[in-house]
Design a protein around this motif. Sequence first.
Motif, PDB file in Angstrom:
ATOM      1  N   ASN A  27       0.835  -1.206   0.000  1.00 23.15           N
ATOM      2  CA  ASN A  27       0.000   0.000   0.000  1.00 23.15           C
ATOM      3  C   ASN A  27       0.869   1.255   0.000  1.00 23.15           C
ATOM      4  N   LEU A  28       1.914   1.242   0.816  1.00 24.59           N
ATOM      5  CA  LEU A  28       2.805   2.406   0.881  1.00 24.59           C
ATOM      6  C   LEU A  28       3.507   2.632  -0.457  1.00 24.59           C
ATOM      7  N   ASN A  29       3.912   1.545  -1.119  1.00 25.61           N
ATOM      8  CA  ASN A  29       4.548   1.667  -2.429  1.00 25.61           C
ATOM      9  C   ASN A  29       3.599   2.276  -3.459  1.00 25.61           C
ATOM     10  N   GLN A  30       2.332   1.878  -3.406  1.00 23.52           N
ATOM     11  CA  GLN A  30       1.348   2.444  -4.325  1.00 23.52           C
ATOM     12  C   GLN A  30       1.159   3.933  -4.069  1.00 23.52           C
ATOM     13  N   ILE A  31       1.124   4.304  -2.797  1.00 26.55           N
ATOM     14  CA  ILE A  31       0.985   5.720  -2.434  1.00 26.55           C
ATOM     15  C   ILE A  31       2.205   6.500  -2.914  1.00 26.55           C
ATOM     16  N   ALA A  32       3.398   5.949  -2.682  1.00 29.43           N
ATOM     17  CA  ALA A  32       4.631   6.626  -3.096  1.00 29.43           C
ATOM     18  C   ALA A  32       4.669   6.785  -4.618  1.00 29.43           C
ATOM     19  N   LYS A  33       4.263   5.749  -5.341  1.00 27.88           N
ATOM     20  CA  LYS A  33       4.243   5.825  -6.809  1.00 27.88           C
ATOM     21  C   LYS A  33       3.284   6.926  -7.254  1.00 27.88           C
ATOM     22  N   HIS A  34       2.140   6.990  -6.624  1.00 27.30           N
ATOM     23  CA  HIS A  34       1.127   8.005  -6.949  1.00 27.30           C
ATOM     24  C   HIS A  34       1.700   9.409  -6.769  1.00 27.30           C
ATOM     25  N   VAL A  35       2.381   9.611  -5.650  1.00 24.68           N
ATOM     26  CA  VAL A  35       2.952  10.930  -5.358  1.00 24.68           C
ATOM     27  C   VAL A  35       4.139  11.219  -6.279  1.00 24.68           C
ATOM     28  N   ASN A  36       4.962  10.209  -6.555  1.00 23.04           N
ATOM     29  CA  ASN A  36       6.164  10.410  -7.369  1.00 23.04           C
ATOM     30  C   ASN A  36       5.874  10.730  -8.828  1.00 23.04           C
ATOM     31  N   ILE A  37       4.726  10.320  -9.327  1.00 19.96           N
ATOM     32  CA  ILE A  37       4.407  10.661 -10.718  1.00 19.96           C
ATOM     33  C   ILE A  37       3.730  12.031 -10.812  1.00 19.96           C
ATOM     34  N   GLY A  38       3.740  12.743  -9.701  1.00 24.49           N
ATOM     35  CA  GLY A  38       3.279  14.126  -9.708  1.00 24.49           C
ATOM     36  C   GLY A  38       1.811  14.321  -9.415  1.00 24.49           C
ATOM     37  N   LYS A  39       1.135  13.259  -9.032  1.00 23.49           N
ATOM     38  CA  LYS A  39      -0.283  13.398  -8.722  1.00 23.49           C
ATOM     39  C   LYS A  39      -0.446  13.944  -7.306  1.00 23.49           C
ATOM     40  N   ALA A  40      -1.453  14.765  -7.152  1.00 23.79           N
ATOM     41  CA  ALA A  40      -1.745  15.312  -5.822  1.00 23.79           C
ATOM     42  C   ALA A  40      -2.357  14.218  -4.955  1.00 23.79           C
ATOM     43  N   ILE A  41      -2.244  14.400  -3.662  1.00 26.79           N
ATOM     44  CA  ILE A  41      -2.843  13.450  -2.727  1.00 26.79           C
ATOM     45  C   ILE A  41      -4.336  13.772  -2.659  1.00 26.79           C
ATOM     46  N   ASP A  42      -5.125  12.908  -3.313  1.00 34.69           N
ATOM     47  CA  ASP A  42      -6.568  13.118  -3.323  1.00 34.69           C
ATOM     48  C   ASP A  42      -7.230  12.270  -2.242  1.00 34.69           C
ATOM     49  N   GLY A  43      -8.537  12.222  -2.269  1.00 39.76           N
ATOM     50  CA  GLY A  43      -9.288  11.479  -1.259  1.00 39.76           C
ATOM     51  C   GLY A  43      -8.962  10.006  -1.231  1.00 39.76           C
ATOM     52  N   VAL A  44      -8.741   9.398  -2.409  1.00 35.96           N
ATOM     53  CA  VAL A  44      -8.425   7.970  -2.488  1.00 35.96           C
ATOM     54  C   VAL A  44      -7.088   7.687  -1.807  1.00 35.96           C
ATOM     55  N   VAL A  45      -6.094   8.496  -2.143  1.00 33.18           N
ATOM     56  CA  VAL A  45      -4.762   8.305  -1.549  1.00 33.18           C
ATOM     57  C   VAL A  45      -4.813   8.594  -0.056  1.00 33.18           C
ATOM     58  N   LEU A  46      -5.527   9.614   0.329  1.00 30.25           N
ATOM     59  CA  LEU A  46      -5.650   9.947   1.751  1.00 30.25           C
ATOM     60  C   LEU A  46      -6.305   8.799   2.512  1.00 30.25           C
ATOM     61  N   ARG A  47      -7.321   8.166   1.927  1.00 30.00           N
ATOM     62  CA  ARG A  47      -7.960   7.010   2.578  1.00 30.00           C
ATOM     63  C   ARG A  47      -6.967   5.862   2.707  1.00 30.00           C
ATOM     64  N   GLN A  48      -6.114   5.667   1.691  1.00 29.27           N
ATOM     65  CA  GLN A  48      -5.094   4.609   1.771  1.00 29.27           C
ATOM     66  C   GLN A  48      -4.111   4.899   2.907  1.00 29.27           C
ATOM     67  N   ILE A  49      -3.703   6.153   3.021  1.00 33.04           N
ATOM     68  CA  ILE A  49      -2.772   6.529   4.094  1.00 33.04           C
ATOM     69  C   ILE A  49      -3.415   6.276   5.454  1.00 33.04           C
ATOM     70  N   ILE A  50      -4.659   6.660   5.599  1.00 32.65           N
ATOM     71  CA  ILE A  50      -5.373   6.435   6.863  1.00 32.65           C
ATOM     72  C   ILE A  50      -5.498   4.943   7.140  1.00 32.65           C
ATOM     73  N   ASP A  51      -5.795   4.154   6.087  1.00 27.95           N
ATOM     74  CA  ASP A  51      -5.914   2.706   6.238  1.00 27.95           C
ATOM     75  C   ASP A  51      -4.585   2.087   6.673  1.00 27.95           C
TER      76      ASP A  51
END
Length: 99
Positions: free
Chosen positions: A65-89
């Motif tokens: 899950n953390l790798n997916q979040i890091a990939k999302h952020v590294n490709i320049g995408k903003a932290i949206d609700g989906v990513v924020l829910r993953q971080i909380i999870d």
Amino acid sequence: MNHRKFPHKVSVRFSDSEKEKLELNASLAGLKVSAYIRHIMSNARPPIHKFDQSLVVQVVKIGNNLNQIAKHVNIGKAIDGVVLRQIIDVNKKLDDLIR
């Protein structure tokens, strides 16, 4: 023999068949039993207890899950609700594991 190189003595009890197997394996390796045991201790991976295995699986899932979040952020995408829910999870799962 230099006892200062190995100052600690440990006693272990074996069955007859375990002792024979230990002596045979040491002999086949060309080592004295004590040297063979030291070699096994320094080169073997200890078994993981079943409880630890389930813990490892959970930690691996959290890592994914953390790798997916890091990939999302590294490709320049903003932290949206989906990513924020993953971080909380992930945070909740870590809290659960700590307890």
